[in-house]
Design a protein around this motif. Structure first.
Motif, PDB file in Angstrom:
ATOM      1  N   LEU B 190       0.819  -1.198   0.000  1.00 43.22           N
ATOM      2  CA  LEU B 190       0.000   0.000   0.000  1.00 43.22           C
ATOM      3  C   LEU B 190       0.857   1.253   0.000  1.00 43.22           C
ATOM      4  O   LEU B 190       0.380   2.335  -0.299  1.00 43.22           O
ATOM      5  N   ASN B 191       2.142   1.091   0.392  1.00 40.19           N
ATOM      6  CA  ASN B 191       3.001   2.267   0.552  1.00 40.19           C
ATOM      7  C   ASN B 191       3.024   3.109  -0.700  1.00 40.19           C
ATOM      8  O   ASN B 191       3.257   2.621  -1.788  1.00 40.19           O
ATOM      9  N   SER B 220      -6.143   0.628  -6.354  1.00 39.95           N
ATOM     10  CA  SER B 220      -5.572   0.573  -7.700  1.00 39.95           C
ATOM     11  C   SER B 220      -5.424  -0.891  -8.125  1.00 39.95           C
ATOM     12  O   SER B 220      -5.431  -1.781  -7.279  1.00 39.95           O
ATOM     13  N   PRO B 221      -5.289  -1.145  -9.419  1.00 36.00           N
ATOM     14  CA  PRO B 221      -5.167  -2.529  -9.891  1.00 36.00           C
ATOM     15  C   PRO B 221      -4.017  -3.292  -9.236  1.00 36.00           C
ATOM     16  O   PRO B 221      -4.159  -4.481  -8.939  1.00 36.00           O
ATOM     17  N   GLN B 222      -2.880  -2.612  -8.993  1.00 36.66           N
ATOM     18  CA  GLN B 222      -1.757  -3.322  -8.366  1.00 36.66           C
ATOM     19  C   GLN B 222      -2.132  -3.769  -6.955  1.00 36.66           C
ATOM     20  O   GLN B 222      -1.872  -4.904  -6.558  1.00 36.66           O
ATOM     21  N   GLN B 228      -5.539  -9.898  -3.753  1.00 41.26           N
ATOM     22  CA  GLN B 228      -5.951 -11.192  -4.302  1.00 41.26           C
ATOM     23  C   GLN B 228      -4.938 -12.268  -3.937  1.00 41.26           C
ATOM     24  O   GLN B 228      -5.279 -13.358  -3.466  1.00 41.26           O
ATOM     25  N   GLU B 229      -3.658 -11.926  -4.132  1.00 41.47           N
ATOM     26  CA  GLU B 229      -2.566 -12.842  -3.846  1.00 41.47           C
ATOM     27  C   GLU B 229      -2.520 -13.169  -2.348  1.00 41.47           C
ATOM     28  O   GLU B 229      -2.384 -14.318  -1.938  1.00 41.47           O
ATOM     29  N   GLY B 230      -2.652 -12.117  -1.542  1.00 37.06           N
ATOM     30  CA  GLY B 230      -2.611 -12.301  -0.093  1.00 37.06           C
ATOM     31  C   GLY B 230      -3.736 -13.221   0.380  1.00 37.06           C
ATOM     32  O   GLY B 230      -3.524 -14.121   1.198  1.00 37.06           O
TER      33      GLY B 230
END
Lengths: 92, 640
Positions: B190-191, B220-222, B228-230
């Motif tokens: 998030l940084n 944001s998409p990133q 999602q990954e987490g």
């Protein structure tokens, strides 16, 4: 790990797997699984009905009516259809 | 300074709100009653703070409209302090919400309420220890008795923890290593991205891992990909969805906290369990339910009819004095009579029934009987496509349709909300009940009035069944907390009764007076002949004199008008001397079911929109006509 899980299931030989609406009144049961849509499972979990919790069925209304379930601190009335979705195991 | 009151349903938070803010909100011993925000400006030792009573929520995951509202409020408004109210007798469960709120980083005071209940259950809690472990000030209260509330608000004025002013829970309560790992990983991705001003990154990270839709949409998409990954990795390592993992962490921590601060001993014997064995009994519960409702009915009628007789006599006598100097055909006379009739109707006929009715309803609500009614009735309601939680709007409908329609917000689907709204407007509200009591019960006998209520109940059930056939949908099922009984407190009952009564006194009564005067003027200037002629086809269908047509139109404004004007138009309070019992019954049945009043229309528009409101209004009117004709035919045979 798998062995431990299996032995847990078989070690309590008087354990019975059923759904919450068919559990015997006054028996302590442990929740094994909550099926159905996620938001329903979440709402149940918030009131203390979630996998691993111990519940007691206090009473049920006649003719397919609601079920009154006691969690650690709350009494919760559940529609019969919902109670059917909660798989439990009696503890002896 | 903006202070928010937050807590789980039934923790007594609204009692605390009312203790300082006055009669602004209504509490209910039925979860889900406070769905709207209540706010007030409160003066505390010279400083004015804005106090908001947020809806009762179990968590911040927003799985119900109430939680949406609370979460939105906390995120979007500049809240300076949260007063987190907890039911001390349910501490371990309540602490889960505490831990969630701490993550938001808003300064917080913990209010340990209902310590008397906890003691009764044999639970002793060390407030200082809890305060130390949470890093937050903890104040103990028994809000229903007013104990500790003053200390609570003193702490609001000077929130300190020990000697340090409190910022946020600074004590470390972290989770299991692997979950913490996932959280910090999320946090680091998030940084650099802009988060809403005062929301801590840890909170955002956790919400994203939980799959919170609002936060995911704003990301944001990133960030979304990282979330999602987490989630996926948590799910893989624990074999359960990510939010379930996180919920378990909080559950674990709160249990741990609970064990550290609470000691358990033998609970005191509780007669309330025996009471429930009776009232919720599979067989006896039902006749007892009927008995309780019947008793309620008889009490309202008994008190109401006695008062009505006395009042109307006084008003009649008063009018003779008042109008002694006026010419009966003059304008002055008409206006004075109109005003007097309105007052006589409102105070002399409506109030005698309205007051005991509202008091009784408030008592039933406060005692905690209503969730038990939902439990008993869920099976039946399910057969007509509803479930027990729809009982709340229905029961509120007996008081007034407006809060009933608003209460449908607690129901999950649009179709449930529409169904419950329609049924709650078919149920006779207190205004319609007054008509039933004052006309049918008074002139034909209470048995007939009871028959109307029973008849109405059957119609409600059949309508539900019918509407379910037309708009089928699998109902989710009732999940309802059944709280313990408690003695009704005078303060809460008076407050609730006054709140609803105030509406009548400030809005209803002036409308009654205005309506009466309008009616008087209409007949004075011979305008009513027009309206009556337009109504005559319907009137003759119902077997009623045409003058009643105008009255029914006024009834759309306010239902009590039908009663007051009937008396006014027939020129005497000895109504049966002019219309027959059968006509009286037909008229009352029509009033019981037809077109909702304007206030209800407004509420419906807000809740279900224009099309469905029109549908509801049309349905009730057609229903009213059909039923009244049927009643007319049947009753002429029986009553004549």
């Amino acid at each position: 790990m798998a062995a431990a899980k299996t032995s847990k299931e078989f070690s309590v030989d008087t354990a019975q797997v059923t759904s919450l609406d068919r559990a015997q009144e006054r028996d302590a049961v442990e929740v094994l699984e909550v099926s159905g849509p996620r938001n329903v499972a979440n709402s149940l979990a918030q009131l203390g009905i979630r996998v691993g919790e111990v519940l007691r069925v206090r009473r049920s209304a006649p003719l397919g009516g609601a079920v009154l379930v006691e969690t650690r601190e709350r009494s919760v009335a559940l529609g019969r259809g919902l109670a059917r979705r909660v798989k439990v195991q009696t503890r002896s | 300074m903006k202070v928010a009151l937050l807590g789980q349903p039934n923790c007594g938070k609204s009692t605390i709100f009312n203790a300082v803010a006055g009669y602004r909100s209504a509490t209910g011993n039925f979860p889900g009653t406070t769905v709207e925000l209540a706010w007030s400006k409160v003066r505390l030792n010279g400083q004015v703070i804005e106090l908001v009573d947020l809806p009762g929520i179990y968590s911040l995951t927003a799985s119900s409209p109430a939680e949406e509202v609370a979460k939105k409020f906390l995120l979007e408004q500049e809240v300076n302090l949260i007063i987190h109210v907890m039911d001390a007798s349910m501490l371990s469960r309540s602490l889960e919400l505490t831990l969630e709120l701490r993550e938001m980083g808003i300064p917080m005071i913990v209010c340990l309420n209902m310590t008397d209940e906890a003691r009764r259950k044999g639970i002793t809690i060390s407030a200082p220890k809890l305060s130390e472990l949470l890093g937050l000030p903890v104040v103990e209260t028994v809000a229903s008795r007013g104990e500790g509330v003053r200390d609570l608000f003193l702490a609001v004025k000077n929130p300190t923890h020990g000697s340090r002013p409190v910022k946020t829970g600074t004590a470390d309560i972290s989770w299991h290593t692997d979950v913490e790992g996932a959280v910090s990983k999320m946090q680091s991705s998030l940084n650099g991205t802009a988060t809403r001003n005062h929301v801590p990154p840890r909170f955002v990270a956790i919400k994203l891992l939980e799959g919170d839709e609002g936060f995911l949409a704003a990301a944001s998409p990133q960030v979304r990909a990282a979330a999602q990954e987490g989630r996926r990795s948590l799910e893989q390592s624990h074999g359960r969805p990510a939010e379930s993992v996180i919920m378990s962490e909080r559950h674990d921590r709160s249990m741990h906290l609970f064990e550290q601060v609470a000691t358990l001993s033998r609970p005191k014997p509780d007669f309330r369990i025996a009471l429930d064995n009776l009232l919720m009994h599979s067989f006896w519960g039902y006749p007892l339910l009927l008995a309780i409702l019947g008793g309620f009915f008889w009490a309202v009628f008994g008190i109401g009819s006695a008062l009505e007789t006395a009042f109307t006599r006084a008003f009649d006598a008063g009018f003779h004095l008042l109008a002694s100097g006026l010419v009966p055909t003059s304008l002055a006379y008409t206006v004075v009579k109109g005003v007097w009739d309105g007052l006589a109707g409102g105070v002399g006929i409506v109030l005698p029934y309205l007051i005991p009715f509202l008091i009784g309803l408030a008592i039933l609500e406060d005692i905690g009987y209503l969730p038990r009614v939902a439990y008993l009735m869920d099976g039946l309601l399910h057969r007509v496509g509803l479930h027990g939680t729809s009982m709340l709007p229905l029961i509120l409908g007996y008081g007034c349709s407006v809060p009933a329609c608003l209460a449908t917000r607690i129901l999950p689907s649009r179709r449930d909300r529409f169904l419950a709204s329609v049924l709650s407007i078919i149920v006779p509200c207190s205004a319609r009940s007054t008509v039933i009591f004052a006309l049918v019960a008074f002139y034909l006998g209470p048995a007939w009035a009871l028959a109307i209520y029973a008849f109405n109940g059957v119609v409600v059930i059949l309508s539900g069944w019918l509407l379910t056939r037309i708009w089928p949908e699998v109902s989710a099922g009732m999940i309802l907390e059944v709280p313990n009984y408690h003695w009704p407190t005078l303060r809460v009952v008076t407050m609730k009764t006054w709140l609803r009564l105030r509406e009548f006194v400030m809005i209803g009564l002036p409308l009654l007076v205005g309506g009466s005067v309008a009616l008087g003027l209409m007949s004075h200037w011979r305008l009513d002949a027009f309206v009556n002629r337009a109504w005559s086809p319907l009137a003759s269908l119902l077997g009623l004199p045409a003058i009643l047509g105008t009255i029914l139109i006024f009834g759309i404004l306010r239902k009590e008008l039908t009663l007051v004007m009937l008396v006014q138009v027939l020129g005497t309070t000895h109504v049966t001397s002019i219309i027959t019992p059968a006509q009286l019954l037909t008229f009352t049945v029509f009033v019981t079911f037809y077109f909702p009043c304007v206030a209800t229309l407004g509420a419906l528009l807000k809740e279900v929109g224009g099309k469905l409101t029109a549908l509801a209004a049309a349905y009730t009117t057609v229903l009213a006509i059909a039923l009244s004709v049927a009643v007319r035919l049947l009753s002429s045979a029986i009553l004549s």
